[in-house]
Scaffold this active site. Sequence first.
Site, mmCIF file in Angstrom:
data_model
loop_
_atom_site.group_PDB
_atom_site.id
_atom_site.type_symbol
_atom_site.label_atom_id
_atom_site.label_comp_id
_atom_site.label_asym_id
_atom_site.label_seq_id
_atom_site.Cartn_x
_atom_site.Cartn_y
_atom_site.Cartn_z
ATOM 1 N N GLY A 18 36.003 44.003 38.790
ATOM 2 C CA GLY A 18 36.352 43.759 40.195
ATOM 3 C C GLY A 18 35.322 44.398 41.121
ATOM 4 N N ARG A 79 33.664 38.630 35.033
ATOM 5 C CA ARG A 79 34.507 38.960 33.881
ATOM 6 C C ARG A 79 33.843 38.193 32.736
ATOM 7 N NH1 ARG A 79 38.364 42.417 36.624
ATOM 8 N NH2 ARG A 79 38.715 41.453 38.620
ATOM 9 N N ASP A 110 37.789 50.555 34.607
ATOM 10 C CA ASP A 110 38.047 50.997 33.224
ATOM 11 C C ASP A 110 37.788 49.900 32.190
ATOM 12 O OD1 ASP A 110 40.524 49.772 34.142
ATOM 13 O OD2 ASP A 110 41.367 50.461 32.248
ATOM 14 N N THR A 133 36.166 51.135 41.808
ATOM 15 C CA THR A 133 37.338 50.263 41.911
ATOM 16 C C THR A 133 38.142 50.708 43.116
ATOM 17 O OG1 THR A 133 39.506 49.765 40.966
ATOM 18 C CG2 THR A 133 38.460 51.721 40.135
ATOM 19 N N ILE A 134 38.664 49.746 43.865
ATOM 20 C CA ILE A 134 39.422 50.143 45.060
ATOM 21 C C ILE A 134 40.719 50.856 44.681
ATOM 22 C CG2 ILE A 134 38.422 48.351 46.525
ATOM 23 C CD1 ILE A 134 41.150 46.883 46.285
ATOM 24 N N ASP A 135 41.198 50.669 43.446
ATOM 25 C CA ASP A 135 42.505 51.212 43.046
ATOM 26 C C ASP A 135 42.537 52.735 42.864
ATOM 27 O OD1 ASP A 135 43.538 48.714 43.121
ATOM 28 O OD2 ASP A 135 43.380 48.359 40.966
ATOM 29 N N ASP A 137 42.317 54.449 40.246
ATOM 30 C CA ASP A 137 43.191 54.844 39.127
ATOM 31 C C ASP A 137 42.405 55.238 37.870
ATOM 32 O OD1 ASP A 137 42.214 52.328 38.721
ATOM 33 O OD2 ASP A 137 44.081 51.476 37.970
ATOM 34 N N ARG A 162 52.089 47.193 62.963
ATOM 35 C CA ARG A 162 53.032 48.109 63.615
ATOM 36 C C ARG A 162 53.236 47.716 65.080
ATOM 37 N NH1 ARG A 162 56.759 51.887 62.039
ATOM 38 N NH2 ARG A 162 55.370 53.228 60.873
ATOM 39 N N ARG A 170 61.201 44.975 64.469
ATOM 40 C CA ARG A 170 61.342 44.329 63.171
ATOM 41 C C ARG A 170 61.042 45.258 62.010
ATOM 42 N NH1 ARG A 170 58.593 38.726 64.783
ATOM 43 N NH2 ARG A 170 60.528 37.652 65.266
ATOM 44 N N ARG A 179 47.575 47.418 41.129
ATOM 45 C CA ARG A 179 48.466 46.799 40.147
ATOM 46 C C ARG A 179 49.285 47.799 39.342
ATOM 47 N NH1 ARG A 179 44.613 42.949 37.216
ATOM 48 N NH2 ARG A 179 43.284 44.352 38.370
ATOM 49 N N GLY A 193 52.124 55.861 58.855
ATOM 50 C CA GLY A 193 53.464 56.270 59.284
ATOM 51 C C GLY A 193 54.581 55.402 58.721
ATOM 52 N N ALA A 194 54.414 54.924 57.484
ATOM 53 C CA ALA A 194 55.433 54.041 56.895
ATOM 54 C C ALA A 194 56.750 54.788 56.697
ATOM 55 C CB ALA A 194 54.937 53.506 55.555
ATOM 56 N N ARG A 253 59.984 40.747 57.691
ATOM 57 C CA ARG A 253 58.766 39.941 57.626
ATOM 58 C C ARG A 253 57.880 40.525 56.527
ATOM 59 N NH1 ARG A 253 61.381 37.449 60.774
ATOM 60 N NH2 ARG A 253 60.736 36.516 62.739
HETATM 61 P P1 ADP Z 1 37.168 46.396 35.594
HETATM 62 O O1 ADP Z 1 35.899 46.968 35.072
HETATM 63 O O2 ADP Z 1 37.140 46.273 37.099
HETATM 64 O O3 ADP Z 1 38.387 47.129 35.072
HETATM 65 P P2 ADP Z 1 37.719 44.146 33.771
HETATM 66 O O4 ADP Z 1 38.905 44.764 33.159
HETATM 67 O O5 ADP Z 1 37.771 42.693 34.109
HETATM 68 O O6 ADP Z 1 37.270 44.862 35.132
HETATM 69 O O7 ADP Z 1 36.491 44.374 32.772
HETATM 70 C C1 ADP Z 1 35.199 43.865 33.078
HETATM 71 C C2 ADP Z 1 34.560 43.318 31.823
HETATM 72 O O8 ADP Z 1 34.395 44.381 30.870
HETATM 73 C C3 ADP Z 1 35.365 42.275 31.090
HETATM 74 O O9 ADP Z 1 35.219 40.972 31.633
HETATM 75 C C4 ADP Z 1 34.752 42.351 29.687
HETATM 76 O O10 ADP Z 1 33.528 41.673 29.636
HETATM 77 C C5 ADP Z 1 34.486 43.855 29.547
HETATM 78 N N1 ADP Z 1 35.600 44.505 28.832
HETATM 79 C C6 ADP Z 1 36.802 44.872 29.321
HETATM 80 N N2 ADP Z 1 37.588 45.420 28.365
HETATM 81 C C7 ADP Z 1 36.853 45.396 27.226
HETATM 82 C C8 ADP Z 1 37.097 45.810 25.883
HETATM 83 N N3 ADP Z 1 38.269 46.345 25.516
HETATM 84 N N4 ADP Z 1 36.105 45.616 24.974
HETATM 85 C C9 ADP Z 1 34.930 45.080 25.333
HETATM 86 N N5 ADP Z 1 34.643 44.674 26.570
HETATM 87 C C10 ADP Z 1 35.580 44.819 27.522
#
Ligand code: ADP
Length: 329
Positions: A18, A79, A110, A133-135, A137, A162, A170, A179, A193-194, A253
């Site tokens: 992402g 991907r 990850d 990653t914006i998440d 995590d 707001r 509302r 996610r 301020g939620a 809403r």
């Molecule tokens: P992010 O890096 O943002 O978590 P993805 O989960 O889509 O995004 O992973 C990016 C790419 O990394 C995947 O499209 C794939 O090519 C590779 N990848 C992800 N998981 C694995 C894995 N378990 N083994 C090998 N390659 C992986």
Amino acid sequence: MERRQKKVSRIAVLTSGGDAPGMNACVRAVVRTAINEGLSIFGIQGGYEGLVEGDIIPMSMRSVSNIIQRGGTILKTSRCETFYHKVGRKRAYDVLREWNIDGLIVIGGDGSFRGAHALCEEYRINIIGVPATIDNDIYGTDLTIGYDTAVNTALDLIDKIRDTAESHSRLFIVEVMGREAGFIALAVGICGGAEEILVPERRMSYEQLYEAIKVWSKAGKTSSLIVVAEGDELGNANQIAARLKKDYNIDCRVCILGHTQRGGSPTATDRLLASRLGYHAVLGLIEGKSDVMVGWVNNQIVFTPLEETWEKKKPLDEELLQIYKTLSR
Ligand code: ADP
């Protein structure tokens, strides 16, 4: 004084998974640090897809001019299905050999780190991951590249919501990204301020939510905002709104912020983080580090084994949860 021996001489950088604002600032830092250290530096276009296909270009100081402020990634991302399989990673390694590349910097989340780790285990190639990653995590760093920008973008939109919520008295349910993690929701909820913040890390039933809504109404609040992370177990914003209407006859809403949170110019915090992590990723490769992620923990650079970055869970800040409960009443 004699300079330390460098463990790599020709390195490459790619962005994967992402996209996140600040990836460009990181590519710039990697390229310029590498050149400054006397390394040859290459850009791999389109993440692992480009690596497998050999879509590689030499980078120079000028190829990263005027990108620090730009969202997205000039190297593109993807991907890549083939990279999940050994045969795909073999092709990737052959490409790296062909180009005599001995070090790789992977900027991504990850999933991208899992791919990098698999490649490290199978072949002799030094790889350092940079968390983007914006998440937010990912274990092993207090902040990931893109998170601060996403929070600020969402906050800007929430402030606007707001205004209209207040004018019409509302209840709004705003869904933000995240996610499996509530980092964006918690930060945006506190700063916006939620009245309530729904995150996957904290269970809340519909009954409890209904009780909370009754409490605000009695307390004289004229508008209210619920911020929900997209992965919350109560459901997505539309499902929650439908259930509140059906079971409790409460009108609300819904606003889903969606991909707006991924785009835009990175904040100063993200540019600083990206510059710092990109710089240290290159120095790490030069020192011979591999199969690790470079992170920022307690205001210090820390290298964490790639495997730990997804095996260990980064917790939400419990104190922040407490603070929001106190301040939202
Ligand atoms: P992010 O890096 O943002 O978590 P993805 O989960 O889509 O995004 O992973 C990016 C790419 O990394 C995947 O499209 C794939 O090519 C590779 N990848 C992800 N998981 C694995 C894995 N378990 N083994 C090998 N390659 C992986």
